[in-house]
Design an enzyme around this catalytic site. Structure first.
Site, PDB file in Angstrom:
ATOM      1  CG  HIS A  65      -7.474   1.853   9.781  1.00 35.04           C
ATOM      2  ND1 HIS A  65      -8.182   2.060   8.865  1.00 35.04           N
ATOM      3  CD2 HIS A  65      -6.065   1.544   9.451  1.00 35.04           C
ATOM      4  CE1 HIS A  65      -7.140   2.054   7.682  1.00 35.04           C
ATOM      5  NE2 HIS A  65      -6.003   1.847   8.128  1.00 35.04           N
ATOM      6  CD1 TRP A  95      -6.541  -8.199  17.586  1.00 36.13           C
ATOM      7  CD2 TRP A  95      -6.078  -7.196  15.751  1.00 36.13           C
ATOM      8  NE1 TRP A  95      -7.531  -8.517  16.638  1.00 36.13           N
ATOM      9  CE2 TRP A  95      -7.102  -7.892  15.457  1.00 36.13           C
ATOM     10  CE3 TRP A  95      -5.614  -6.235  14.364  1.00 36.13           C
ATOM     11  CZ2 TRP A  95      -7.878  -7.939  14.452  1.00 36.13           C
ATOM     12  CZ3 TRP A  95      -6.384  -6.656  13.359  1.00 36.13           C
ATOM     13  CH2 TRP A  95      -7.420  -7.296  13.434  1.00 36.13           C
ATOM     14  NE  ARG A 112      -0.127   2.607  14.088  1.00 39.82           N
ATOM     15  CZ  ARG A 112       0.848   2.205  14.393  1.00 39.82           C
ATOM     16  NH1 ARG A 112       1.848   2.658  15.492  1.00 39.82           N
ATOM     17  NH2 ARG A 112       1.107   0.869  14.005  1.00 39.82           N
ATOM     18  CE1 TYR A 163      -3.425   2.571   1.076  1.00 40.36           C
ATOM     19  CE2 TYR A 163      -2.230   3.411   2.679  1.00 40.36           C
ATOM     20  CZ  TYR A 163      -3.358   3.365   1.946  1.00 40.36           C
ATOM     21  OH  TYR A 163      -3.979   4.772   2.101  1.00 40.36           O
TER      22      TYR A 163
HETATM   23  P1  GDP Z   1      -1.539   1.114  11.326  1.00 40.08           P
HETATM   24  O1  GDP Z   1      -1.512   2.277  11.909  1.00 40.08           O
HETATM   25  O2  GDP Z   1      -1.334   0.880  10.023  1.00 40.08           O
HETATM   26  O3  GDP Z   1      -0.795  -0.312  12.004  1.00 40.08           O
HETATM   27  O4  GDP Z   1      -3.336   0.114  11.327  1.00 40.08           O
HETATM   28  P2  GDP Z   1      -4.199  -0.122  12.344  1.00 40.08           P
HETATM   29  O5  GDP Z   1      -5.087   0.938  12.549  1.00 40.08           O
HETATM   30  O6  GDP Z   1      -5.057  -1.311  11.821  1.00 40.08           O
HETATM   31  O7  GDP Z   1      -3.316  -0.755  13.692  1.00 40.08           O
HETATM   32  C1  GDP Z   1      -2.832   0.312  14.684  1.00 40.08           C
HETATM   33  C2  GDP Z   1      -2.474  -0.577  15.757  1.00 40.08           C
HETATM   34  O8  GDP Z   1      -3.475  -0.976  16.552  1.00 40.08           O
HETATM   35  C3  GDP Z   1      -1.571  -1.878  15.471  1.00 40.08           C
HETATM   36  O9  GDP Z   1      -0.606  -2.033  16.586  1.00 40.08           O
HETATM   37  C4  GDP Z   1      -2.696  -2.752  15.845  1.00 40.08           C
HETATM   38  O10 GDP Z   1      -1.960  -4.280  16.039  1.00 40.08           O
HETATM   39  C5  GDP Z   1      -3.566  -2.232  17.233  1.00 40.08           C
HETATM   40  N1  GDP Z   1      -4.759  -2.817  17.254  1.00 40.08           N
HETATM   41  C6  GDP Z   1      -5.300  -3.221  18.550  1.00 40.08           C
HETATM   42  N2  GDP Z   1      -6.497  -3.728  18.561  1.00 40.08           N
HETATM   43  C7  GDP Z   1      -6.774  -3.738  17.269  1.00 40.08           C
HETATM   44  C8  GDP Z   1      -7.793  -4.026  16.453  1.00 40.08           C
HETATM   45  O11 GDP Z   1      -8.902  -4.790  16.875  1.00 40.08           O
HETATM   46  N3  GDP Z   1      -7.967  -3.799  15.119  1.00 40.08           N
HETATM   47  C9  GDP Z   1      -6.919  -2.932  14.298  1.00 40.08           C
HETATM   48  N4  GDP Z   1      -6.977  -3.020  12.983  1.00 40.08           N
HETATM   49  N5  GDP Z   1      -5.676  -2.782  15.291  1.00 40.08           N
HETATM   50  C10 GDP Z   1      -5.657  -2.987  16.274  1.00 40.08           C
END
Ligand code: GDP
Length: 309
Positions: free
Chosen positions: A180, A203, A210, A137
């Site tokens: 996300h 997770w 972030r 991406y």
């Molecule tokens: P990223 O910013 O590209 O990594 O996208 P995400 O928003 O999917 O994930 C951000 C962080 O949140 C990562 O460290 C994930 O492992 C964490 N995370 C914790 N719980 C969740 C969940 O239920 N869904 C997602 N998508 N991320 C999670």
């Protein structure tokens, strides 16, 4: 942009595109052009060309993209690189060939190196290896920036790129596999409360940090940049502050009013350790984000409960 300008918002059903349409309408723009995916497949070059030649948009917001959270990016890498490249190639070329006056291409903060110094300045682009979970991406988005800049250099096009940080807001994707983190945790916490579950699964380790920008702030920034920015540097859009995933999960528990416990699952990937944008460039132009994180989460939760729960 004059209020009667013909403005094409590509991707108007998505989180970002729908917010841009709302912002344009709030500001009184009368000729906002939109097409659903069924009406216009942006991956098809002839269809995109036909659309531009018949509708003659003067301004374009390129908010159409194949997007998803860490799991989706990691699982469907072909879709993320291929669809994004196709959309960018078709829309940016058609915009040039049909005389679009200005185009804003939207990317993502994941274009920056995985271990970039924090906060991330625009000039750190292409200075180090990318985060593997979303590299396909990210490379598609980097190609889009390069395409925009090539049209600037070769043809003097007024095309620009903006790089928002992690986004959330009404209209977000709440599917637990592809969403996300913010939307996912809102939904999981809400469901745990309603079902009386004692725990919510989060997770990863909870340690990654972030930055979260409300999509209505991004939409305001997008309108602002179209009028006030014309430079090859892909400009960062963020709030200038980040929090850990653990702190985010606690904040969401608080907003939802959930009393149970958070359980972290370190078998799931953390992704980038930290992703905080340096927003001095856009601030110097006179724009900064307005929606505080807690207020934004409360409003998104309300939207979720009314529309999705
Ligand atoms: P990223 O910013 O590209 O990594 O996208 P995400 O928003 O999917 O994930 C951000 C962080 O949140 C990562 O460290 C994930 O492992 C964490 N995370 C914790 N719980 C969740 C969940 O239920 N869904 C997602 N998508 N991320 C999670």
């Amino acid at each position: 942009m004059p209020l009667d300008a013909r403005i094409f918002v590509a991707g108007h059903r998505g989180l970002v595109g729908s917010a841009i349409v709302r912002a344009l309408e709030r500001q009184g723009y009368r000729n906002v052009l939109t097409r659903t995916r069924a009406e216009l497949d942006l991956r098809s070059e002839p269809d995109v060309d036909d659309f531009f030649s018949s509708e003659r948009p003067e301004y374009v917001y390129l908010a159409a993209a194949k997007v998803g959270g860490i799991w989706a990016n990691n699982t469907y890498p072909v879709d993320f690189i291929q669809e994004n490249l196709e959309i960018e190639l078709n829309v940016i070329r058609a915009a040039h060939e049909h005389g679009v006056k200005k185009l804003l291409f939207l990317g993502s903060s994941c274009i920056y190196p995985r271990l970039a110094p924090q906060p991330i300045k625009e000039e750190y682009l292409l200075t180090g290896p990318l985060e593997p979970t979303n590299q396909p991406y990210a490379i598609a988005k980097i190609a889009g920036i390069e395409l925009v800049n090539s049209y600037r250099r070769q043809y003097g096009a007024h095309f620009i790129s903006a790089m928002p940080t992690n986004l959330y807001g009404p209209g977000d994707n709440f599917d637990l596999e592809t969403s996300h983190v913010l939307a996912a945790l809102l939904r999981k916490t809400h469901e745990a409360k309603v079902n009386g579950s004692p725990t919510v699964q989060v997770w990863g380790t909870g340690n990654p940090r972030r930055e979260f920008l409300h999509v209505d702030d991004l939409a305001e920034a997008s309108l602002f940049l179209l009028d006030h920015y014309d430079d090859a540097v892909p400009i960062n859009v963020g709030i200038g502050e980040d929090i850990s995933i653990r702190e985010l999960a606690e904040l969401i528990k608080n907003v939802v009013g959930y009393q149970g416990d958070l359980v972290f699952d370190p078998r799931k990937p953390d992704g980038m350790p930290r992703k905080l944008l340096d927003v001095n460039r856009i601030r110097a132009l006179g724009w900064s984000a307005r929606i505080p994180l807690r207020t934004g989460i409360e409003q998104t939760y309300e939207w979720f409960v009314q529309n999705m729960a």
